[in-house]
Write an enzyme that holds these catalytic residues in place. Structure first.
Site, PDB file in Angstrom:
ATOM      1  N   GLU A 252       0.086   3.792  -3.034  1.00 40.82           N
ATOM      2  CA  GLU A 252      -0.600   5.050  -2.747  1.00 40.82           C
ATOM      3  C   GLU A 252       0.319   6.265  -2.798  1.00 40.82           C
ATOM      4  O   GLU A 252      -0.110   7.343  -3.225  1.00 40.82           O
ATOM      5  CB  GLU A 252      -1.305   4.961  -1.386  1.00 40.82           C
TER       6      GLU A 252
ATOM      7  N   GLU B 121       0.818  -1.212   0.000  1.00 42.95           N
ATOM      8  CA  GLU B 121       0.000   0.000   0.000  1.00 42.95           C
ATOM      9  C   GLU B 121       0.852   1.261   0.000  1.00 42.95           C
ATOM     10  O   GLU B 121       0.486   2.263  -0.624  1.00 42.95           O
ATOM     11  CB  GLU B 121      -0.943  -0.004   1.215  1.00 42.95           C
TER      12      GLU B 121
END
Length: 215
Positions: free
Chosen positions: A100, A96
């Site tokens: 992101e 992540e």
């Protein structure tokens, strides 16, 4: 009369109300002290990770992201769902952070585990502390992530934002405050592979069983 604090809350019956892609809703009949049962709606969740990524200048990485249930963009930590019961939470956090905000970290530890709203959901978010940051190419995987804005904010400013109500995401608030406690030497984080007692498993097991039955 059952002594206070000793009753075992067993489930007399359960039925599924809705099974979706990310969550499931079931209705349990739970045995109460005295023998009666009470209905309890439970939202099952895959479980998630969030990352308080601190750079060498004392900044924490925040993202500004649209959240449809609130109908607006809010400040959060980089975060995402755990893919399944077999995925290591640290691996999920590393994925992540790259997806992101395009970062990797040398050092990982656990700050806090946050039960999102234990009155009706088993969702628990594990918040990691990530340090020793370096940039990598970010791969945008969805429409919402394409709209995401990342910003490095001094940790003390992020704490102010949390206390001022400018950060309302529960895991982000807990992560920012915990990161400050660790950064100031007030508390120590846990090992990255620390036991996670309340990690959600039921919904992930459902998905795994459905995938197995599809073959």
């Amino acid at each position: 009369m059952t002594e206070a604090g000793t009753h075992e809350f067993t489930v007399a019956s359960t039925r599924d109300i809705h099974i979706g892609r990310v969550v499931g809703l079931r209705l349990d009949q739970v045995v109460m002290p005295g023998g009666n049962t009470a209905a309890r709606e439970v939202v099952e969740h895959l479980g998630a990770v969030a990352i308080a990524a601190l750079d060498d200048d004392g900044n924490v990485v925040l993202i500004h992201q649209y959240r449809h249930p609130l109908g607006r963009r809010i400040w959060e930590l980089p975060a995402g769902l755990i893919d399944g019961p077999g995925e290591d939470p640290v691996d999920a956090a590393k994925r992540e952070l790259v997806e992101e905000v395009g970062l990797v970290a040398e050092d990982w530890s656990v700050l806090v585990d946050v039960a999102a709203s234990p009155g009706f959901t088993d969702e628990v978010v594990r918040v990691f502390l990530a340090t020793g940051l370096s940039s990598v190419e970010r791969e945008v995987l969805g429409d919402e992530e394409a709209d995401l804005v990342a910003k490095r904010v001094p940790l003390v400013e992020a704490v102010r934002m949390a206390l001022a109500g400018e950060i309302v995401n529960g895991a982000a608030i807990a992560g920012v405050l915990a990161a400050q406690a660790v950064d100031s030497g007030t508390a120590a984080p846990r090992q990255a592979d620390a036991p996670w007692v309340d990690r959600p498993t039921r919904f992930a097991a459902r998905q795994q069983a459905q995938a197995g039955g599809a073959h």
